[in-house]
Design an enzyme around this catalytic site. Structure first.
Site, mmCIF file in Angstrom:
data_model
loop_
_atom_site.group_PDB
_atom_site.id
_atom_site.type_symbol
_atom_site.label_atom_id
_atom_site.label_comp_id
_atom_site.label_asym_id
_atom_site.label_seq_id
_atom_site.Cartn_x
_atom_site.Cartn_y
_atom_site.Cartn_z
ATOM 1 N N HIS A 1 -7.382 2.087 3.066
ATOM 2 C CA HIS A 1 -7.175 1.387 4.336
ATOM 3 C C HIS A 1 -8.391 0.492 4.601
ATOM 4 O O HIS A 1 -9.524 0.857 4.290
ATOM 5 C CB HIS A 1 -6.987 2.396 5.473
ATOM 6 C CG HIS A 1 -6.515 1.750 6.734
ATOM 7 N ND1 HIS A 1 -7.367 1.078 7.578
ATOM 8 C CD2 HIS A 1 -5.279 1.637 7.274
ATOM 9 C CE1 HIS A 1 -6.663 0.586 8.588
ATOM 10 N NE2 HIS A 1 -5.400 0.912 8.428
ATOM 11 N N SER B 1 -0.346 -5.009 13.236
ATOM 12 C CA SER B 1 0.199 -5.303 14.567
ATOM 13 C C SER B 1 1.723 -5.341 14.592
ATOM 14 O O SER B 1 2.325 -6.149 15.313
ATOM 15 C CB SER B 1 -0.395 -6.604 15.125
ATOM 16 O OG SER B 1 -1.799 -6.484 15.248
ATOM 17 N N GLU C 1 -10.041 -0.093 7.163
ATOM 18 C CA GLU C 1 -11.113 0.508 7.974
ATOM 19 C C GLU C 1 -12.002 1.389 7.109
ATOM 20 O O GLU C 1 -13.208 1.494 7.338
ATOM 21 C CB GLU C 1 -10.502 1.292 9.148
ATOM 22 C CG GLU C 1 -9.952 0.344 10.203
ATOM 23 C CD GLU C 1 -8.789 0.884 11.010
ATOM 24 O OE1 GLU C 1 -8.553 2.107 11.006
ATOM 25 O OE2 GLU C 1 -8.098 0.064 11.642
ATOM 26 N N GLY D 1 -4.768 -4.190 14.187
ATOM 27 C CA GLY D 1 -5.302 -3.844 15.500
ATOM 28 C C GLY D 1 -5.670 -5.049 16.351
ATOM 29 O O GLY D 1 -6.350 -4.912 17.371
ATOM 30 N N ASN E 1 0.279 5.399 11.084
ATOM 31 C CA ASN E 1 -1.142 5.705 10.871
ATOM 32 C C ASN E 1 -1.795 5.899 12.230
ATOM 33 O O ASN E 1 -2.058 4.934 12.936
ATOM 34 C CB ASN E 1 -1.822 4.550 10.108
ATOM 35 C CG ASN E 1 -3.317 4.777 9.964
ATOM 36 O OD1 ASN E 1 -3.790 5.909 10.124
ATOM 37 N ND2 ASN E 1 -4.053 3.724 9.652
ATOM 38 N N TRP E 2 -2.059 7.156 12.560
ATOM 39 C CA TRP E 2 -2.646 7.438 13.880
ATOM 40 C C TRP E 2 -4.151 7.222 13.901
ATOM 41 O O TRP E 2 -4.780 7.387 14.949
ATOM 42 C CB TRP E 2 -2.312 8.881 14.297
ATOM 43 C CG TRP E 2 -0.861 9.093 14.602
ATOM 44 C CD1 TRP E 2 0.088 8.120 14.765
ATOM 45 C CD2 TRP E 2 -0.187 10.347 14.771
ATOM 46 N NE1 TRP E 2 1.308 8.694 15.032
ATOM 47 C CE2 TRP E 2 1.164 10.056 15.042
ATOM 48 C CE3 TRP E 2 -0.600 11.679 14.727
ATOM 49 C CZ2 TRP E 2 2.106 11.056 15.261
ATOM 50 C CZ3 TRP E 2 0.333 12.677 14.940
ATOM 51 C CH2 TRP E 2 1.678 12.372 15.209
ATOM 52 N N LYS E 3 -4.744 6.947 12.760
ATOM 53 C CA LYS E 3 -6.199 6.761 12.680
ATOM 54 C C LYS E 3 -6.886 7.983 13.313
ATOM 55 O O LYS E 3 -6.356 9.087 13.214
ATOM 56 C CB LYS E 3 -6.619 5.444 13.334
ATOM 57 C CG LYS E 3 -5.713 4.280 12.924
ATOM 58 C CD LYS E 3 -6.246 2.948 13.316
ATOM 59 C CE LYS E 3 -5.180 1.889 13.060
ATOM 60 N NZ LYS E 3 -5.742 0.564 12.845
ATOM 61 N N GLY F 1 0.053 1.084 13.008
ATOM 62 C CA GLY F 1 -1.082 1.735 13.644
ATOM 63 C C GLY F 1 -0.834 1.939 15.125
ATOM 64 O O GLY F 1 -0.143 2.877 15.541
ATOM 65 N N GLY F 2 -1.358 1.043 15.948
ATOM 66 C CA GLY F 2 -1.308 1.202 17.407
ATOM 67 C C GLY F 2 0.062 1.547 17.964
ATOM 68 O O GLY F 2 0.189 2.429 18.817
ATOM 69 N N GLU G 1 -1.693 -5.221 4.046
ATOM 70 C CA GLU G 1 -2.244 -5.215 5.401
ATOM 71 C C GLU G 1 -3.347 -6.262 5.506
ATOM 72 O O GLU G 1 -4.519 -5.978 5.190
ATOM 73 C CB GLU G 1 -2.828 -3.835 5.710
ATOM 74 C CG GLU G 1 -1.796 -2.736 5.722
ATOM 75 C CD GLU G 1 -2.141 -1.669 6.747
ATOM 76 O OE1 GLU G 1 -1.286 -1.354 7.567
ATOM 77 O OE2 GLU G 1 -3.288 -1.181 6.740
HETATM 78 C C1 PEP Z 1 -2.990 0.197 10.399
HETATM 79 O O1 PEP Z 1 -3.833 0.910 10.913
HETATM 80 O O2 PEP Z 1 -2.673 0.360 9.221
HETATM 81 C C2 PEP Z 1 -2.392 -0.866 11.209
HETATM 82 C C3 PEP Z 1 -1.557 -1.685 10.630
HETATM 83 O O3 PEP Z 1 -2.759 -0.927 12.534
HETATM 84 P P1 PEP Z 1 -2.060 -1.801 13.689
HETATM 85 O O4 PEP Z 1 -0.578 -1.596 13.560
HETATM 86 O O5 PEP Z 1 -2.617 -1.252 14.959
HETATM 87 O O6 PEP Z 1 -2.430 -3.229 13.441
#
Ligand code: PEP
Length: 252
Positions: free
Chosen positions: A97, A214, A99, A175, A12-14, A235-236, A169
């Protein structure tokens, strides 16, 4: 990870990566992408989807969007529909998600319409569920998951349920660098699997349930070694091709 379920890793590049940056990532990542397991999905922002679909066409990597509207067309300024995504070769879509729930008021009632709309259009939904830190501290994790899973999947027919990928999640782990422990993640994912079992016995062992929050190259293998965790939504750590390739390799 049970052998009968194909592991699933999604990036997930957001709101990150221009079209050129998405191309550069795929140029570096695709030569390292697996020919077999796990299933790998990248989720760029809308504008980079078409370029990603074109670049991934000769690989087994598939492309998903990060959101969609539940209607096919209409007076919904600024929105994108499932048929529009299918038209350019997108295969899936992240829905719910945290966010989007937090910043864009996406609620379970809307998700109850979005998930079947995605399936009807031929998109694989990646449905995100998870509790906030306050809810976990209050001992509400299971009731929150139960509410989200039951409502968000209420309108999905039994025959289609195994086409949904569920991402557990925990909001406090997204994040933040605070990964859930493998035990916490396994407990929640098993709880979700049992919710699916209560609804549709036969689907529980087929549906993929992944962990997100994370995940990085150092913790991915231990999380995915848990019996009910079928992969990761990243994500990150999915923004760098090397890191994402290491996470993918951990799931093979
Ligand atoms: C996500 O955006 O779904 C996510 C899990 O982000 P991160 O890995 O950065 O916590």
């Amino acid at each position: 990870m049970a052998p009968e379920r194909t592991p699933y890793i999604a990036a997930n590049w957001k709101m990150n990566k221009t079209i050129e940056e998405a191309k550069a990532f795929l140029g570096a990542f695709l030569p390292k992408a697996p020919n077999d397991r796990p299933e790998v999905v990248v989720c760029p922002p809308f504008l980079a989807l078409k370029a990603a679909v074109e670049l991934c066409a000769q690989s087994r990597v598939r492309v998903a969007a990060q959101n969609m509207h539940e209607e096919s067309a209409g007076a919904f300024t600024g929105e994108v529909s499932a048929p529009m995504l299918r038209e350019i070769g997108v295969d899936g879509v992240i829905l719910g998600h945290s966010e989007r729930r937090q910043h864009f008021n996406e609620n379970d009632e809307a998700l109850a319409r979005k998930v079947p709309a995605a399936l009807a259009a031929g998109l694989e939904p990646i449905l995100c569920v998870g509790e906030t830190e306050g809810q976990r501290d209050a001992g509400e994790t299971h009731s929150v998951l139960s509410h989200q899973v039951q409502i968000d999947l209420a309108e999905v027919g039994s025959a289609e349920l195994d086409r949904v990928v569920i991402a557990y999640e925990p909001v406090w782990a997204i994040g933040t660098g605070r990964t859930a422990t493998p035990e916490q993640a396994q407990d929640a994912v098993l709880f979700i699997r049992n919710l699916v079992r209560a609804r549709e016995e036969g689907v529980a062992e087929l549906i993929r349930i992944v962990y997100g929050g994370s995940v990085n190259p150092d913790n991915a293998a231990e999380l995915m070694a848990q019996p009910d965790i079928d992969g990761a939504l990243v994500g990150g750590a999915s923004l760098e091709a090397e890191d994402f390739a290491a996470i993918v390799a951990a799931a093979a």
